[in-house]
Design a protein around this motif. Structure first.
Motif, PDB file in Angstrom:
ATOM      1  N   LYS A 139       1.028  -1.694   0.218  1.00 46.47           N
ATOM      2  CA  LYS A 139      -0.369   0.220   0.321  1.00 46.47           C
ATOM      3  C   LYS A 139       0.677   1.058  -0.818  1.00 46.47           C
ATOM      4  N   GLU A 140       1.921   1.276   0.681  1.00 43.43           N
ATOM      5  CA  GLU A 140       2.746   2.453   0.968  1.00 43.43           C
ATOM      6  C   GLU A 140       3.187   2.755  -0.356  1.00 43.43           C
ATOM      7  N   VAL A 141       3.915   1.869  -1.204  1.00 43.80           N
ATOM      8  CA  VAL A 141       4.818   2.197  -2.568  1.00 43.80           C
ATOM      9  C   VAL A 141       3.669   2.383  -3.753  1.00 43.80           C
ATOM     10  N   GLN A 142       2.429   1.591  -3.105  1.00 40.37           N
ATOM     11  CA  GLN A 142       0.943   2.603  -4.363  1.00 40.37           C
ATOM     12  C   GLN A 142       0.628   3.960  -4.105  1.00 40.37           C
ATOM     13  N   ASP A 143       1.007   4.225  -3.297  1.00 37.93           N
ATOM     14  CA  ASP A 143       0.171   5.772  -2.378  1.00 37.93           C
ATOM     15  C   ASP A 143       1.878   6.475  -2.912  1.00 37.93           C
ATOM     16  N   LEU A 144       3.241   6.079  -3.244  1.00 40.74           N
ATOM     17  CA  LEU A 144       4.032   6.836  -3.912  1.00 40.74           C
ATOM     18  C   LEU A 144       3.731   6.666  -5.427  1.00 40.74           C
ATOM     19  N   TYR A 145       3.879   5.249  -6.145  1.00 38.40           N
ATOM     20  CA  TYR A 145       3.731   5.390  -7.234  1.00 38.40           C
ATOM     21  C   TYR A 145       2.277   6.085  -8.165  1.00 38.40           C
ATOM     22  N   GLU A 146       1.420   5.841  -7.325  1.00 39.48           N
ATOM     23  CA  GLU A 146       0.217   7.360  -7.892  1.00 39.48           C
ATOM     24  C   GLU A 146       0.896   8.836  -7.625  1.00 39.48           C
ATOM     25  N   THR A 147       1.842   8.838  -6.633  1.00 38.78           N
ATOM     26  CA  THR A 147       2.429  10.564  -6.765  1.00 38.78           C
ATOM     27  C   THR A 147       3.022  11.291  -7.558  1.00 38.78           C
ATOM     28  N   MET A 148       3.965   9.879  -7.771  1.00 34.86           N
ATOM     29  CA  MET A 148       5.172  10.098  -9.027  1.00 34.86           C
ATOM     30  C   MET A 148       4.971   9.969 -10.283  1.00 34.86           C
ATOM     31  N   ARG A 149       3.164   9.582 -10.643  1.00 34.61           N
ATOM     32  CA  ARG A 149       2.924   9.495 -12.255  1.00 34.61           C
ATOM     33  C   ARG A 149       3.051  10.928 -13.069  1.00 34.61           C
ATOM     34  N   ARG A 150       2.774  11.759 -12.328  1.00 39.04           N
ATOM     35  CA  ARG A 150       2.770  12.831 -12.613  1.00 39.04           C
ATOM     36  C   ARG A 150       4.008  13.347 -13.435  1.00 39.04           C
ATOM     37  N   PHE A 151       4.929  12.731 -12.946  1.00 41.64           N
ATOM     38  CA  PHE A 151       6.701  12.642 -12.892  1.00 41.64           C
ATOM     39  C   PHE A 151       7.264  11.816 -14.098  1.00 41.64           C
ATOM     40  N   ALA A 152       6.211  10.590 -14.124  1.00 46.18           N
ATOM     41  CA  ALA A 152       6.640   9.472 -15.695  1.00 46.18           C
ATOM     42  C   ALA A 152       7.127  10.590 -16.658  1.00 46.18           C
ATOM     43  N   ARG A 153       6.628  11.699 -17.242  1.00 48.19           N
ATOM     44  CA  ARG A 153       6.522  12.578 -18.779  1.00 48.19           C
ATOM     45  C   ARG A 153       7.877  12.509 -18.790  1.00 48.19           C
TER      46      ARG A 153
END
Length: 443
Positions: free
Chosen positions: A245-259
């Motif tokens: 769950k903690e890594v999923q929250d990080l994944y969601e937060t960092m998704r906008r920087f994937a571009r």
């Protein structure tokens, strides 16, 4: 004097003379110092010394003609171009129609010349082979090439798969609705003419530049979607659920920087944090063993077994306290028994239980006078009351789930949540109810 062929036999395909505006016939003159666009003159205007704006009569020039051989001494460049255009118009193999369109060669001459110089020519064959090998070497380590024999998925419009793919059409590598979908409307009435003033010409060029920037933004967004694998949303979500769950929250937060970074760098970043989380959790577990006085892994296994047993005993005592809390209320006791039966049968509880935190649950919804109530049976009315869902919305959700189940031959909870955009707990209760009553089946 340069002898070059530029246009076909049709006079209407050639640009007009800048002097007399008549259609150019070969040979004609091209100014070597003016342009672009090319400054072309017929022989009559050239002999008169025609001058226009920056063009002067003493400029260097080229004589444009196609009356010279290229592949065969008996075939001029003009006839070569006419042959290729005739084959494109009439189709390969229709040599009689090709000869009729050319007018200067027979059927046999057209077929023999085309097969010899354009089909069986070793120079062309080696050139194509080299181009193919260069393309294969270019894509060998970068991507898997798409072959025409592969059949990409073609989801029907407005189906669940089409919505999951955001309207992406794999067979066309395109979306049903593009980013800035109406950008072309700004160009539909623009026409460049020679009489435009400098300001008007600059304005038109600015509009074209704006349109090009929109096209670049479309391509940039498509590239991000393809590179990061965002088209297959279901696969992307399954990969995301691998993490805690903690890594999923990080994944969601960092998704906008994937571009900003590439897909490989972004995945490495997430994987490194997942590894860090696992290491921290393992260190915390070892610290717990050390605090408990455990010095070897054999004792640690015994400690984990006893800890699990204590947790199960605590859950049983909590369940007993729930029974004692509701045993004096017959309706609450009936709800608790129903809830336990649902748990034993593998379904989620259809009856909500009051918590011990002091928060009171919302009262059941009063269905009196609401439209659509007469279409519900008693069990559906009870569900709408407990879930606090109006009958009209319930009937709409039920119809959508039934249609999707009939299409797919079954329905999963994740598919139901994708179809019904409401609270996930309410969706689960509706899904479990329809399964229990036999309206739909699990996939």
């Amino acid at each position: 004097m340069d002898r070059l062929g530029s246009f076909s036999n049709d006079p209407s395909d050639k640009p007009p003379c800048r002097g007399c505006s008549s259609y150019l016939m070969e040979p004609y003159i091209k100014c070597a110092e003016c342009g672009p666009p090319p400054f072309l003159l017929c022989l009559q205007c050239f002999t008169r010394g025609f001058e226009y704006k920056k063009h002067q009569s003493d400029h260097t020039y080229e004589i444009m003609t196609s009356d010279f051989p290229v592949l065969d001494p008996s075939w001029t460049a003009q006839e070569e171009m006419a042959l290729l255009e005739a084959v494109m118009d009439c189709g390969f193999g229709n040599w009689q129609d090709v000869a009729n369109q050319m007018c200067t060669k027979t059927k046999e001459e057209c077929e023999k010349h085309y097969m010899k110089h354009f089909i069986n020519n070793p120079l062309f064959a080696s050139t194509l082979l080299n181009l193919k090998q260069a393309e294969e070497a270019k894509t060998a380590d970068t991507a898997i090439p798409f072959h025409s024999t592969d059949d990409p998925p073609r989801p029907t419009f407005d189906s669940l798969l089409s919505r999951d793919m955001a309207g992406y059409m794999p067979a066309r590598a395109d979306f049903i609705e593009e980013f800035d979908n109406y950008a072309e409307w700004d160009l539909r009435d623009i026409d460049f003419v020679e009489d435009d003033s400098d300001i008007l010409h600059a304005l038109k060029m600015a509009v074209v530049d704006i349109y090009h920037s929109r096209l670049k933004e479309r391509q940039r967004r498509k590239k991000i979607i393809r590179d990061h694998g965002l088209i297959n949303l279901r696969k992307f979500q399954l990969m995301e659920r691998r993490y805690p769950k903690e890594v999923q929250d990080l994944y969601e937060t960092m998704r906008r920087f994937a571009r900003i970074v590439g897909p490989v760098e972004h995945d490495k970043f997430i994987e490194s944090h997942a590894l860090e989380f696992e290491l921290r959790r393992e260190i915390k577990r070892l610290q717990e063993y050390r605090i408990a006085g455990i010095t070897n892994f054999c004792s640690a296994r015994t400690y984990d077994h006893l800890k699990k047993t204590r947790e199960e005993e605590r859950l049983k005592r909590t369940m007993l306290s729930e029974v004692l809390q509701y045993i004096q209320d017959s309706s609450a006791c009936q709800q608790w028994l129903r809830r336990q039966a649902d748990i034993d049968s593998g379904l989620s509880p259809s009856v909500p239980m009051a918590s011990n935190s002091g928060r009171r649950s919302a009262p059941p919804l009063n269905l009196t006078g609401l439209p659509g109530t007469e279409k519900l049976n008693e069990k559906e009315k009870e569900l709408c009351q407990m879930v606090r869902l109006v009958p009209g919305a319930y009937l709409e959700y039920k119809s959508a789930l039934l249609n999707e189940c009939n299409k797919q031959g079954g329905l999963r909870l994740a598919q139901a949540r994708a179809l019904i955009k409401i609270d996930v707990n309410k969706t689960r209760k509706i899904y479990d109810f329809l399964i229990r009553e036999g309206y739909i089946t699990k996939a």
